[in-house]
Design a protein around this motif. Sequence first.
Motif, short mmCIF file in Angstrom:
data_model
loop_
_atom_site.label_atom_id
_atom_site.label_comp_id
_atom_site.label_asym_id
_atom_site.label_seq_id
_atom_site.Cartn_x
_atom_site.Cartn_y
_atom_site.Cartn_z
N ASP A 74 0.84 -1.20 0.00
CA ASP A 74 0.00 0.00 0.00
C ASP A 74 0.87 1.25 0.00
O ASP A 74 1.72 1.42 0.89
CB ASP A 74 -0.89 -0.04 1.26
CG ASP A 74 -2.07 0.92 1.17
OD1 ASP A 74 -2.08 1.77 0.27
OD2 ASP A 74 -2.98 0.79 2.02
N ILE A 75 0.67 2.11 -0.99
CA ILE A 75 1.46 3.36 -1.01
C ILE A 75 0.55 4.58 -0.85
O ILE A 75 0.97 5.70 -1.09
CB ILE A 75 2.33 3.49 -2.28
CG1 ILE A 75 1.45 3.45 -3.54
CG2 ILE A 75 3.39 2.42 -2.36
CD1 ILE A 75 2.20 3.99 -4.75
N SER A 133 7.13 7.92 1.03
CA SER A 133 7.96 7.75 -0.17
C SER A 133 7.47 8.61 -1.32
O SER A 133 8.26 9.14 -2.10
CB SER A 133 7.97 6.28 -0.61
OG SER A 133 6.68 5.92 -1.06
N VAL A 134 6.14 8.74 -1.44
CA VAL A 134 5.57 9.49 -2.58
C VAL A 134 5.99 10.96 -2.48
O VAL A 134 6.43 11.57 -3.45
CB VAL A 134 4.02 9.33 -2.60
CG1 VAL A 134 3.41 10.21 -3.68
CG2 VAL A 134 3.65 7.86 -2.81
N LYS A 135 5.89 11.50 -1.25
CA LYS A 135 6.28 12.91 -1.07
C LYS A 135 7.78 13.08 -1.25
O LYS A 135 8.25 14.03 -1.88
CB LYS A 135 5.87 13.39 0.33
CG LYS A 135 4.37 13.45 0.49
CD LYS A 135 4.00 13.90 1.88
CE LYS A 135 2.51 13.68 2.13
NZ LYS A 135 2.19 13.35 3.48
N VAL A 136 8.55 12.13 -0.71
CA VAL A 136 10.01 12.20 -0.82
C VAL A 136 10.42 12.18 -2.30
O VAL A 136 11.21 13.02 -2.75
CB VAL A 136 10.68 11.01 -0.05
CG1 VAL A 136 12.14 10.86 -0.44
CG2 VAL A 136 10.55 11.22 1.46
N ALA A 145 5.86 -3.09 -3.30
CA ALA A 145 5.03 -1.95 -3.72
C ALA A 145 5.41 -1.33 -5.06
O ALA A 145 4.88 -0.29 -5.42
CB ALA A 145 5.04 -0.89 -2.62
N MET A 146 6.32 -1.96 -5.82
CA MET A 146 6.78 -1.28 -7.05
C MET A 146 5.68 -1.19 -8.12
O MET A 146 5.61 -0.19 -8.83
CB MET A 146 8.03 -1.96 -7.59
CG MET A 146 9.20 -1.70 -6.63
SD MET A 146 10.80 -1.90 -7.36
CE MET A 146 10.92 -3.66 -7.47
N LYS A 154 2.47 3.22 -11.10
CA LYS A 154 1.28 3.94 -11.59
C LYS A 154 1.42 5.44 -11.30
O LYS A 154 0.90 6.26 -12.02
CB LYS A 154 0.02 3.40 -10.88
CG LYS A 154 -0.31 1.97 -11.27
CD LYS A 154 -1.51 1.47 -10.46
CE LYS A 154 -1.51 -0.04 -10.35
NZ LYS A 154 -2.24 -0.53 -9.19
N ILE A 155 2.13 5.78 -10.22
CA ILE A 155 2.28 7.21 -9.87
C ILE A 155 3.55 7.79 -10.48
O ILE A 155 3.58 8.94 -10.91
CB ILE A 155 2.37 7.38 -8.33
CG1 ILE A 155 1.16 6.76 -7.65
CG2 ILE A 155 2.45 8.86 -7.95
CD1 ILE A 155 1.18 6.91 -6.15
#
Length: 433
Positions: free
Chosen positions: A329-330, A335-338, A356-357, A362-363
């Motif tokens: 789950d991301i 990590s997304v903000k980093v 989670a890769m 997808k993002i």
Amino acid sequence: MTLTIVGAGYVGLVTAAVFADLGNRVFCVDIVREKVEGLKKGKVPFFEPSLTEYVVRNQAAKRLFFTTNYSEAVPKSQAVFICVGTPPKNNGEADLSYLFAAVEETAKNLSGYTLIAIKSTIPIGFEDDLEATVKKYAKTKFEFGACPEFLREGTAIEDTLHPDRIVIGATSKKAQKVLLELHAPISGERIICDVRSAQLIKYAANALLATKVSFANALAALCEKMGADVKKVLAGVGADRRIGHSFLYPGVGYGGSCLPKDVLAFIHLANHFGYDFDLLRSVDAVNNGQIEAFIGKVRTALGNGHLKRGLAGKKVAVLGLAFKPNTDDIRDAPSVKVINHLVDLGAEVTAYDPQAMANARKIFPKIKYAPNVYKAIEGQDAMLVVTEWSEFREMDLSVIKKLLKRPIIIDGRNIFDPEKVKGLGFKYYGIGR
Ligand SMILES: NC(=O)c1ccc[n+]([C@@H]2O[C@H](COP(=O)([O-])OP(=O)(O)OC[C@H]3O[C@@H](n4cnc5c(N)ncnc54)[C@H](O)[C@@H]3O)[C@@H](O)[C@H]2O)c1
């Protein structure tokens, strides 16, 4: 008992699989056709340890059924558990559109007395609207209950079978009996209360967990200024049984699909009832500050002094994308903000996560992904730890040193011993030490 679980996500699918395994006949309804078709073939759409075995075993035993059709499930059920998502709107308030859609479809298909138990985390004050929605369509008797969920992704089955407590938010004896009977084989303290108190327990519990994390992070910032070691300080603080060690860990902040959104929704909810929850606003602010502090460390270690393109031409490995270990789950993961910050600053990112890769792709379709942790760090200017997967803790430091272009570790989860890594010649940046 025959049950319907609405929503085959992290909460709904685990609840359905566990209740089926305990001997109930369970129908799990979801609106996403591909998800349902996959589940019928035993394909679980996300990573959760042991869940596939539970799903396969109980479908084979004809206790667990998947459908997109409420009419195949609800009329046969004594209880319906609503487990759809309640994501945040832009202003932090919970988006209840999935909830109302699910309740409406349930209402249209009720047959005989049915308990509608809300497992989704929903704000207090919507009982009348929900009741009105059901009354508009239902021809039979029904009752609402709240049965908030406390499972943690990564240990969801274990948490469902052995929870610390089961909150039964129901006022009538009949509704309480249904929920108590259903949970009879499951251990844990029973808290029987009204619906509003049950919902408030869920928000308060998540808010307090988030507060502990932000307290640890604030203390870490202070330790950096004072020259103390936050790990030692918190070991001493948490040893007090009145406080405890859990959730007293500094890092890049809390993330995931629950804590960030529930803290914001709780602030919003409190405001609606005329209470300014400034304590929680600070908790949220400290949490957001952790990302900037972490990026500040990367800039100190590698930066070229340029304000906007401060990491141009730098290659960094980001280890860990899931919001915590043992999940894929991301949602709202640090990590997304980093990664967003790193890319904005011009860095070339290579990411690795054991699970989670696929979700991260997808993002971030444009960053690089490595097939394993050692490939991720090869030739990089620095190694950044963002999620504390055990395989990162177990890495061979001498191999890391050989593979990195520059021996720099920026450890957002304090998984390495600073003295040891510094002794091996690394430049090490932890949190609060
Ligand atoms: N994920 C967790 O760790 C966790 C823990 C405790 C509580 N919660 C709460 O539980 C709720 C569900 O969370 P989740 O993580 O399982 O969400 P999720 O997004 O993983 O799953 C929700 C599911 O509901 C389905 N759905 C949406 N609308 C529907 C409808 N009208 N009818 C049928 N299905 C529909 C979606 O397709 C999806 O499969 C949220 O309120 C969350 O805050 C989550």
